[in-house]
Design a protein around this motif. Structure first.
Motif, PDB file in Angstrom:
ATOM      1  N   ARG A 261       0.879  -1.304   0.042  1.00  0.00           N
ATOM      2  CA  ARG A 261      -0.152   0.264   0.059  1.00  0.00           C
ATOM      3  C   ARG A 261       0.951   1.181   0.100  1.00  0.00           C
ATOM      4  N   GLU A 262       2.235   1.187   0.699  1.00  0.00           N
ATOM      5  CA  GLU A 262       2.513   1.957   0.585  1.00  0.00           C
ATOM      6  C   GLU A 262       3.754   2.497  -0.706  1.00  0.00           C
ATOM      7  N   THR A 263       3.702   1.491  -1.377  1.00  0.00           N
ATOM      8  CA  THR A 263       4.546   1.718  -2.445  1.00  0.00           C
ATOM      9  C   THR A 263       3.819   1.871  -3.543  1.00  0.00           C
ATOM     10  N   LEU A 264       2.979   1.161  -3.765  1.00  0.00           N
ATOM     11  CA  LEU A 264       2.139   1.209  -4.359  1.00  0.00           C
ATOM     12  C   LEU A 264       0.902   2.835  -4.517  1.00  0.00           C
ATOM     13  N   GLY A 265       0.900   3.237  -3.597  1.00  0.00           N
ATOM     14  CA  GLY A 265       0.139   4.799  -3.709  1.00  0.00           C
ATOM     15  C   GLY A 265      -1.305   3.785  -3.672  1.00  0.00           C
ATOM     16  N   SER A 266      -2.342   4.319  -4.200  1.00  0.00           N
ATOM     17  CA  SER A 266      -4.036   4.598  -4.262  1.00  0.00           C
ATOM     18  C   SER A 266      -4.216   2.803  -4.707  1.00  0.00           C
ATOM     19  N   ILE A 267      -5.489   2.757  -4.068  1.00  0.00           N
ATOM     20  CA  ILE A 267      -5.162   1.215  -4.839  1.00  0.00           C
ATOM     21  C   ILE A 267      -5.741   1.457  -6.873  1.00  0.00           C
ATOM     22  N   SER A 268      -5.263   0.438  -6.918  1.00  0.00           N
ATOM     23  CA  SER A 268      -5.499   0.134  -8.650  1.00  0.00           C
ATOM     24  C   SER A 268      -4.792  -1.302  -8.485  1.00  0.00           C
ATOM     25  N   LEU A 269      -5.221  -1.716 -10.256  1.00  0.00           N
ATOM     26  CA  LEU A 269      -5.305  -2.892 -10.164  1.00  0.00           C
ATOM     27  C   LEU A 269      -4.092  -3.225 -10.031  1.00  0.00           C
ATOM     28  N   LEU A 270      -3.181  -2.851 -10.211  1.00  0.00           N
ATOM     29  CA  LEU A 270      -1.768  -3.564  -9.343  1.00  0.00           C
ATOM     30  C   LEU A 270      -1.316  -3.720  -8.294  1.00  0.00           C
ATOM     31  N   VAL A 271      -1.944  -3.504  -7.537  1.00  0.00           N
ATOM     32  CA  VAL A 271      -2.613  -3.415  -6.114  1.00  0.00           C
ATOM     33  C   VAL A 271      -3.639  -4.446  -5.352  1.00  0.00           C
ATOM     34  N   ILE A 272      -4.319  -4.955  -6.279  1.00  0.00           N
ATOM     35  CA  ILE A 272      -5.078  -6.010  -6.200  1.00  0.00           C
ATOM     36  C   ILE A 272      -4.211  -7.264  -7.116  1.00  0.00           C
ATOM     37  N   LEU A 273      -3.562  -7.166  -7.514  1.00  0.00           N
ATOM     38  CA  LEU A 273      -2.650  -8.419  -8.340  1.00  0.00           C
ATOM     39  C   LEU A 273      -1.661  -8.414  -7.135  1.00  0.00           C
ATOM     40  N   SER A 274      -1.197  -7.308  -6.563  1.00  0.00           N
ATOM     41  CA  SER A 274      -0.084  -8.325  -5.371  1.00  0.00           C
ATOM     42  C   SER A 274      -0.657  -8.921  -4.692  1.00  0.00           C
ATOM     43  N   LEU A 275      -1.980  -8.323  -3.931  1.00  0.00           N
ATOM     44  CA  LEU A 275      -2.655  -8.131  -2.449  1.00  0.00           C
ATOM     45  C   LEU A 275      -2.812 -10.050  -2.570  1.00  0.00           C
ATOM     46  N   ALA A 276      -4.206 -10.502  -4.239  1.00  0.00           N
ATOM     47  CA  ALA A 276      -3.999 -11.213  -4.524  1.00  0.00           C
ATOM     48  C   ALA A 276      -2.650 -12.407  -4.293  1.00  0.00           C
ATOM     49  N   LEU A 277      -1.841 -12.337  -4.976  1.00  0.00           N
ATOM     50  CA  LEU A 277      -0.735 -13.074  -4.787  1.00  0.00           C
ATOM     51  C   LEU A 277       0.138 -13.332  -3.497  1.00  0.00           C
ATOM     52  N   LEU A 278      -0.423 -12.078  -2.837  1.00  0.00           N
ATOM     53  CA  LEU A 278       0.471 -12.561  -1.462  1.00  0.00           C
ATOM     54  C   LEU A 278      -0.463 -13.663  -0.117  1.00  0.00           C
ATOM     55  N   TYR A 279      -2.054 -13.139  -0.461  1.00  0.00           N
ATOM     56  CA  TYR A 279      -3.016 -14.220  -0.146  1.00  0.00           C
ATOM     57  C   TYR A 279      -2.702 -15.439  -1.321  1.00  0.00           C
ATOM     58  N   ALA A 280      -2.449 -15.815  -2.362  1.00  0.00           N
ATOM     59  CA  ALA A 280      -2.269 -17.874  -2.327  1.00  0.00           C
ATOM     60  C   ALA A 280      -1.114 -17.528  -1.633  1.00  0.00           C
ATOM     61  N   LEU A 281      -0.217 -16.704  -1.972  1.00  0.00           N
ATOM     62  CA  LEU A 281       1.370 -17.508  -1.470  1.00  0.00           C
ATOM     63  C   LEU A 281       0.955 -17.815   0.496  1.00  0.00           C
ATOM     64  N   ARG A 282       0.234 -17.115   0.949  1.00  0.00           N
ATOM     65  CA  ARG A 282      -0.339 -17.644   2.252  1.00  0.00           C
ATOM     66  C   ARG A 282      -1.045 -18.946   2.435  1.00  0.00           C
TER      67      ARG A 282
END
Length: 482
Positions: A261-282
């Motif tokens: 969130r701090e690196t990419l700033g506001s909510i965007s498609l890239l942020v959503i994809l990054s969060l999805a990847l993190l939850y998959a790795l979890r």
């Protein structure tokens, strides 16, 4: 010493006596051929433990006439009816076990049982049954216990002696031994008919009389068998580990989400994809980390705890810790590898290990009993399903003609046991187990070369009185003292 007996189908009966020492360690190693493809995914450890291993413990005594004395006291109303049932069941159970072992030893004699051994066995069985029957209780409450036990022992004696006749070698004193054994069988059959123990409807079909006798055997064993309660260990640790791993993973995830969130700033498609990847790795690493830590935490530790209770007092008389796991031959101790006699084929084997560590409390046993008998039933049907079905052909030249023979495919399993009682040195034994898809074909104990050399060496002069060939059935001198 451990004794192993082959039962019907794929069952093995492993018996041992837990003597005065209060601490016992016992290990069984199955060296299974690698061609079966056995592993924890094919046959999980928990499945084999719960479906194939059945443990039973009963009271045991070297003084077999103590229960008979108790039963006589009960008949004189000096003890309760429950004590009469217990004492008579102990007496009958020890007689049945002794007769089983004695007949098994006579059947396995290399040169066949001698007539003297058979005459001694017959004399002892008749004397023991005579002592049981000369004190028939008049009280109806006590008489029903006596009838059940006398009925079963009469039928069981007949069955054991008939099986001995069927396996006697057809040479030497066969006719004389057969006549002696059949005479006793006729006497026992007539005894049951005269006492009207079984109806005509029951005796007409072998299945009905067999099922009735199996039920009577269970009624005899119930008072002398220790009650048990098994509990799987590590339940609390597993929950704590699961909670700890979840807390660590969620903390890491929260920090990762904050950094994204701090690196990419506001909510965007890239942020959503990054969060999805993190939850998959979890989801991937959480389970793998938990399973890895759980295997490391439980490695080498017992998986089950078994408690033994006296049937009548419900007091805890012993505890036992148990293991079951798969091991590689290279990780076994040197004494087990030496007993296995390591060779090339062993490198491809999978080792199944069952271990137990028990501590008994003889001060809480029944009066007069300081030992227990452990019977471990192993059902190897799970292994038979991995074996190939069918047969192959072998050709043989005989008298100028080529003959083709169908040979069933068989597998060799080595079984090694190690027993430690108290501070005594370990006793290691080995058996060869031949199995096919349909049954256990043969089981043979392998005697170490050192013991074989001792057995063939000239023995010192024996005393005038020789040791009885049927040690499990009380001798006439012991009966006279009783």
């Amino acid at each position: 010493m451990i004794s192993i007996e082959r039962k019907d189908g794929f069952s093995l009966k492993i018996s041992r006596i837990l003597r005065e020492a209060t601490e016992h360690k016992f290990d069984i190693y199955f060296f299974v051929p690698g061609e079966l493809g056995l592993n924890t995914k094919v046959v999980p450890e928990e499945d084999f433990y719960h479906n194939a291993i059945h443990v039973q413990r009963t009271y045991y005594s070297d003084r077999p006439y103590l229960p008979l004395i108790h039963s006589r006291l009960a008949r004189r109303t000096e003890l309760s009816s429950e004590q009469y049932r217990l004492s008579l069941s102990l007496y009958a159970y020890q007689y049945a076990i002794g007769l089983e072992q004695s007949c098994h030893e006579l059947r396995n004699e290399p040169e066949g049982a001698s007539q003297a051994d058979i005459e001694e066995l017959i004399a002892l069985t008749q004397d023991i049954l005579r002592r049981l029957r000369r004190n028939k209780p008049k009280d109806p409450t006590l008489r029903k216990y006596y009838v059940n036990i006398d009925n079963y022992l009469s039928w069981f004696t007949e069955q054991r002696l008939l099986s001995l006749v069927a396996h006697l070698p057809r040479s030497g004193d066969y006719k004389t031994a057969k006549a002696l054994l059949l005479e006793v069988c006729d006497l026992e059959h007539e005894h049951r008919v005269q006492q009207k123990y079984n109806s005509n409807y029951t005796t007409e079909a072998l299945s009905r009389i067999s099922n009735k006798m199996r039920l009577l055997r269970r009624l005899i064993e119930y008072p002398v068998t220790l009650k048990e309660k098994t509990r799987e260990l590590g339940g609390g640790e597993e929950k704590a580990l699961k909670a700890g791993v979840t807390a660590v993973v969620m903390t890491a995830m929260s920090l990762a989400v904050f950094e994204v969130r701090e690196t990419l700033g506001s909510i965007s498609l890239l942020v959503i994809l990054s969060l999805a990847l993190l939850y998959a790795l979890r989801e991937v690493f959480k389970d793998d980390l938990r399973n890895t830590l759980w295997r490391w935490l439980r490695k080498g530790r017992p998986k089950w705890r078994r408690q033994y209770f006296d049937v009548h007092s419900d007091q805890v008389v012993g505890r036992q810790l148990e293991w079951f796991d798969y091991r590689k031959p290279s990780r076994l101790s040197e004494d087990i590898l030496a007993a296995r006699r390591a060779n090339i084929s062993q490198k491809e084997e999978i080792v199944m290990h069952y271990g137990s560590h028990s501590r008994m409390l003889p001060i809480r046993f029944l009066s007069g009993y300081e030992q227990t008998r452990e019977t471990l039933h192993l059902d190897l049907a799970l292994l038979s399903k991995l074996m190939e079905k069918g047969s192959h052909h072998v050709y043989q030249l005989k008298e100028g003609q080529v003959a083709r023979h169908a040979v069933e495919k068989r597998y060799l399993i080595n079984l090694v046991t190690r027993e430690i009682q108290g501070q005594k040195p370990p006793v290691i034994q080995r058996w060869k187990l031949v199995m096919s898809r349909s049954k256990i074909v043969e089981i043979e104990e392998i005697i170490p070369a050192i013991e074989t050399a001792k057995a063939t060496a000239p023995a010192p002069e024996a005393p005038a009185t020789a040791k009885s060939s049927t040690p499990n059935v009380p001798t006439s001198e012991q009966q006279h003292k009783a």
